[in-house]
Scaffold this motif. Sequence first.
Motif, PDB file in Angstrom:
ATOM      1  N   LEU A  65       0.859  -0.995   0.071  1.00 35.85           N
ATOM      2  CA  LEU A  65       0.007   0.109   0.021  1.00 35.85           C
ATOM      3  C   LEU A  65       0.979   1.306  -0.038  1.00 35.85           C
ATOM      4  CD1 LEU A  65      -3.053   1.345   0.587  1.00 35.85           C
ATOM      5  CD2 LEU A  65      -2.175   1.415   2.961  1.00 35.85           C
ATOM      6  N   HIS A  66       0.453   2.212  -0.820  1.00 31.21           N
ATOM      7  CA  HIS A  66       1.545   3.244  -0.904  1.00 31.21           C
ATOM      8  C   HIS A  66       0.681   4.721  -1.136  1.00 31.21           C
ATOM      9  CE1 HIS A  66       1.319   2.506  -5.207  1.00 31.21           C
ATOM     10  NE2 HIS A  66       1.310   4.113  -5.317  1.00 31.21           N
ATOM     11  N   LEU A  67       1.219   5.909  -0.571  1.00 31.01           N
ATOM     12  CA  LEU A  67       0.376   7.162  -0.908  1.00 31.01           C
ATOM     13  C   LEU A  67       0.725   7.752  -2.185  1.00 31.01           C
ATOM     14  CD1 LEU A  67       0.858   8.540   2.568  1.00 31.01           C
ATOM     15  CD2 LEU A  67      -0.814   7.437   1.949  1.00 31.01           C
ATOM     16  N   ASP A  68      -0.497   8.195  -2.883  1.00 28.98           N
ATOM     17  CA  ASP A  68      -0.206   9.309  -3.876  1.00 28.98           C
ATOM     18  C   ASP A  68      -0.331  10.298  -3.798  1.00 28.98           C
ATOM     19  OD1 ASP A  68       0.294   6.781  -5.725  1.00 28.98           O
ATOM     20  OD2 ASP A  68      -1.622   6.611  -6.334  1.00 28.98           O
ATOM     21  N   LEU A  69       0.513  11.444  -3.791  1.00 28.64           N
ATOM     22  CA  LEU A  69       0.593  13.013  -3.911  1.00 28.64           C
ATOM     23  C   LEU A  69       0.451  13.447  -5.223  1.00 28.64           C
ATOM     24  CD1 LEU A  69       3.546  13.497  -1.524  1.00 28.64           C
ATOM     25  CD2 LEU A  69       1.142  12.742  -0.884  1.00 28.64           C
ATOM     26  N   ASN A  70      -0.690  14.712  -4.850  1.00 32.67           N
ATOM     27  CA  ASN A  70      -1.219  15.323  -6.096  1.00 32.67           C
ATOM     28  C   ASN A  70      -0.814  16.626  -6.159  1.00 32.67           C
ATOM     29  OD1 ASN A  70      -2.584  16.062  -8.464  1.00 32.67           O
ATOM     30  ND2 ASN A  70      -4.736  16.203  -7.502  1.00 32.67           N
ATOM     31  N   SER A  94       8.464   2.225 -15.603  1.00 27.64           N
ATOM     32  CA  SER A  94       9.349   2.500 -16.806  1.00 27.64           C
ATOM     33  C   SER A  94       9.693   4.059 -17.003  1.00 27.64           C
ATOM     34  CB  SER A  94       8.220   2.401 -18.149  1.00 27.64           C
ATOM     35  OG  SER A  94       7.350   3.351 -18.182  1.00 27.64           O
ATOM     36  N   ALA A  95      10.312   4.572 -17.921  1.00 31.80           N
ATOM     37  CA  ALA A  95      10.667   5.924 -18.117  1.00 31.80           C
ATOM     38  C   ALA A  95       9.502   6.736 -18.477  1.00 31.80           C
ATOM     39  CB  ALA A  95      11.902   6.278 -19.003  1.00 31.80           C
ATOM     40  N   GLN A  96       8.402   5.956 -19.083  1.00 32.72           N
ATOM     41  CA  GLN A  96       7.447   6.776 -19.586  1.00 32.72           C
ATOM     42  C   GLN A  96       6.299   7.138 -18.769  1.00 32.72           C
ATOM     43  OE1 GLN A  96       8.919   3.807 -20.994  1.00 32.72           O
ATOM     44  NE2 GLN A  96      10.040   5.270 -22.419  1.00 32.72           N
ATOM     45  N   VAL A  97       6.446   6.633 -17.194  1.00 35.45           N
ATOM     46  CA  VAL A  97       5.428   6.844 -16.392  1.00 35.45           C
ATOM     47  C   VAL A  97       5.247   8.444 -16.189  1.00 35.45           C
ATOM     48  CG1 VAL A  97       5.352   4.537 -15.286  1.00 35.45           C
ATOM     49  CG2 VAL A  97       6.839   6.473 -14.325  1.00 35.45           C
ATOM     50  N   THR A  98       4.059   8.704 -15.723  1.00 35.04           N
ATOM     51  CA  THR A  98       3.523  10.201 -15.533  1.00 35.04           C
ATOM     52  C   THR A  98       3.979  10.465 -13.795  1.00 35.04           C
ATOM     53  OG1 THR A  98       1.492  10.037 -15.167  1.00 35.04           O
ATOM     54  CG2 THR A  98       2.256  10.553 -17.697  1.00 35.04           C
ATOM     55  N   TRP A  99       4.373   9.628 -13.378  1.00 34.09           N
ATOM     56  CA  TRP A  99       4.740   9.779 -11.677  1.00 34.09           C
ATOM     57  C   TRP A  99       6.018   9.650 -11.615  1.00 34.09           C
ATOM     58  CZ3 TRP A  99       1.822   5.829 -13.826  1.00 34.09           C
ATOM     59  CH2 TRP A  99       2.393   4.599 -13.589  1.00 34.09           C
ATOM     60  N   ALA A 100       6.444  10.173 -10.259  1.00 37.55           N
ATOM     61  CA  ALA A 100       7.739   9.868  -9.666  1.00 37.55           C
ATOM     62  C   ALA A 100       7.717   9.080  -8.397  1.00 37.55           C
ATOM     63  CB  ALA A 100       8.598  10.995  -9.288  1.00 37.55           C
ATOM     64  N   VAL A 101       8.568   7.896  -8.065  1.00 42.33           N
ATOM     65  CA  VAL A 101       8.603   7.254  -6.927  1.00 42.33           C
ATOM     66  C   VAL A 101       9.524   7.552  -6.138  1.00 42.33           C
ATOM     67  CG1 VAL A 101       8.460   4.800  -6.252  1.00 42.33           C
ATOM     68  CG2 VAL A 101       7.654   5.203  -8.658  1.00 42.33           C
ATOM     69  N   GLU A 109       7.541   3.540   0.089  1.00 43.66           N
ATOM     70  CA  GLU A 109       7.423   4.330  -1.102  1.00 43.66           C
ATOM     71  C   GLU A 109       6.136   4.984  -1.238  1.00 43.66           C
ATOM     72  OE1 GLU A 109       9.594   0.031  -1.453  1.00 43.66           O
ATOM     73  OE2 GLU A 109       7.707   0.855  -0.801  1.00 43.66           O
ATOM     74  N   PHE A 110       6.310   6.164  -2.049  1.00 40.79           N
ATOM     75  CA  PHE A 110       5.066   6.852  -2.285  1.00 40.79           C
ATOM     76  C   PHE A 110       5.112   7.397  -3.766  1.00 40.79           C
ATOM     77  CE2 PHE A 110       7.844   9.756  -0.090  1.00 40.79           C
ATOM     78  CZ  PHE A 110       7.461  10.842  -0.816  1.00 40.79           C
ATOM     79  N   CYS A 111       4.164   7.909  -4.165  1.00 44.27           N
ATOM     80  CA  CYS A 111       4.426   8.389  -5.760  1.00 44.27           C
ATOM     81  C   CYS A 111       3.815  10.011  -5.531  1.00 44.27           C
ATOM     82  CB  CYS A 111       3.403   7.867  -6.802  1.00 44.27           C
ATOM     83  SG  CYS A 111       4.076   5.866  -7.014  1.00 44.27           S
ATOM     84  N   VAL A 112       4.719  10.683  -6.567  1.00 42.65           N
ATOM     85  CA  VAL A 112       4.294  12.310  -6.792  1.00 42.65           C
ATOM     86  C   VAL A 112       3.573  12.068  -8.096  1.00 42.65           C
ATOM     87  CG1 VAL A 112       5.193  14.648  -6.958  1.00 42.65           C
ATOM     88  CG2 VAL A 112       6.039  12.887  -5.226  1.00 42.65           C
ATOM     89  N   PRO A 115      -0.270  16.503 -12.135  1.00 42.76           N
ATOM     90  CA  PRO A 115      -1.475  17.175 -11.396  1.00 42.76           C
ATOM     91  C   PRO A 115      -2.719  16.475 -12.002  1.00 42.76           C
ATOM     92  CG  PRO A 115       0.203  18.631 -12.160  1.00 42.76           C
ATOM     93  CD  PRO A 115       0.601  17.509 -12.730  1.00 42.76           C
ATOM     94  N   LYS A 116      -3.582  16.107 -11.156  1.00 48.86           N
ATOM     95  CA  LYS A 116      -4.940  15.431 -11.317  1.00 48.86           C
ATOM     96  C   LYS A 116      -6.011  16.323 -10.669  1.00 48.86           C
ATOM     97  CE  LYS A 116      -2.904  11.633 -12.353  1.00 48.86           C
ATOM     98  NZ  LYS A 116      -2.539  11.251 -13.541  1.00 48.86           N
ATOM     99  N   ARG A 117      -7.098  16.293 -11.499  1.00 50.47           N
ATOM    100  CA  ARG A 117      -8.327  17.232 -11.057  1.00 50.47           C
ATOM    101  C   ARG A 117      -9.364  16.393 -10.563  1.00 50.47           C
ATOM    102  NH1 ARG A 117      -6.795  18.462 -16.058  1.00 50.47           N
ATOM    103  NH2 ARG A 117      -8.630  17.610 -16.848  1.00 50.47           N
ATOM    104  N   SER A 118      -9.352  15.029 -10.713  1.00 49.34           N
ATOM    105  CA  SER A 118     -10.322  14.265 -10.140  1.00 49.34           C
ATOM    106  C   SER A 118      -9.703  12.679 -10.209  1.00 49.34           C
ATOM    107  CB  SER A 118     -11.688  14.025 -11.254  1.00 49.34           C
ATOM    108  OG  SER A 118     -11.368  13.448 -12.472  1.00 49.34           O
ATOM    109  N   LEU A 119     -10.523  11.823  -9.501  1.00 47.09           N
ATOM    110  CA  LEU A 119      -9.992  10.285  -9.572  1.00 47.09           C
ATOM    111  C   LEU A 119     -10.241   9.769 -10.834  1.00 47.09           C
ATOM    112  CD1 LEU A 119     -11.731   9.523  -6.074  1.00 47.09           C
ATOM    113  CD2 LEU A 119      -9.182   9.772  -6.629  1.00 47.09           C
ATOM    114  N   ARG A 120     -10.568  10.231 -11.946  1.00 44.93           N
ATOM    115  CA  ARG A 120     -10.706   9.829 -13.112  1.00 44.93           C
ATOM    116  C   ARG A 120      -9.618  10.170 -13.950  1.00 44.93           C
ATOM    117  NH1 ARG A 120     -16.895   8.925 -14.501  1.00 44.93           N
ATOM    118  NH2 ARG A 120     -16.155   9.309 -16.497  1.00 44.93           N
ATOM    119  N   ASP A 121      -8.844  11.342 -13.733  1.00 45.51           N
ATOM    120  CA  ASP A 121      -7.671  11.801 -14.451  1.00 45.51           C
ATOM    121  C   ASP A 121      -6.653  10.547 -14.613  1.00 45.51           C
ATOM    122  OD1 ASP A 121      -8.796  13.913 -14.980  1.00 45.51           O
ATOM    123  OD2 ASP A 121      -7.542  15.220 -13.493  1.00 45.51           O
TER     124      ASP A 121
END
Length: 121
Positions: A65-70, A94-101, A109-112, A115-121
């Motif tokens: 389980l990890h946290l995702d920061l927006n 992969s190098a193409q992901v849109t987040w940083a671990v 571990e957690f991800c940054v 930017p997201k505007r909703s849970l569907r982005d």
Amino acid sequence: MASSLYTVVIDAHDMRAQAAFWCAVLDWKVVYADEHEVTIGADASATPGLCFVTVPESKTLKNRLHLDLNPDDRDAEVERIVGLGARRVDVGQSAQVTWAVLADPEGNEFCVLSPKRSLRD
């Protein structure tokens, strides 16, 4: 009535140091502390919060389980958080992901995210 998320509990060797790190990351404050736990949040009535408890064992595997920061700006936020004591980690992304671990000072571990505007982005 359905349940609501109250806190996420995080095992720690140094619960007070972990709480201080996450307060700095999230601009939260300690809302409760005793010899067994430290709980942080935006304020005492805002849920969910993070609760840190001391455990004797060390972290050995990738978190399940990890946290995702927006943030507003992913790259600037990654640099800020690294400056607070986090480190970049490779969990197979992969190098193409849109987040940083990243990992906090105790290796959780957690991800940054971008930017997201909703849970569907």
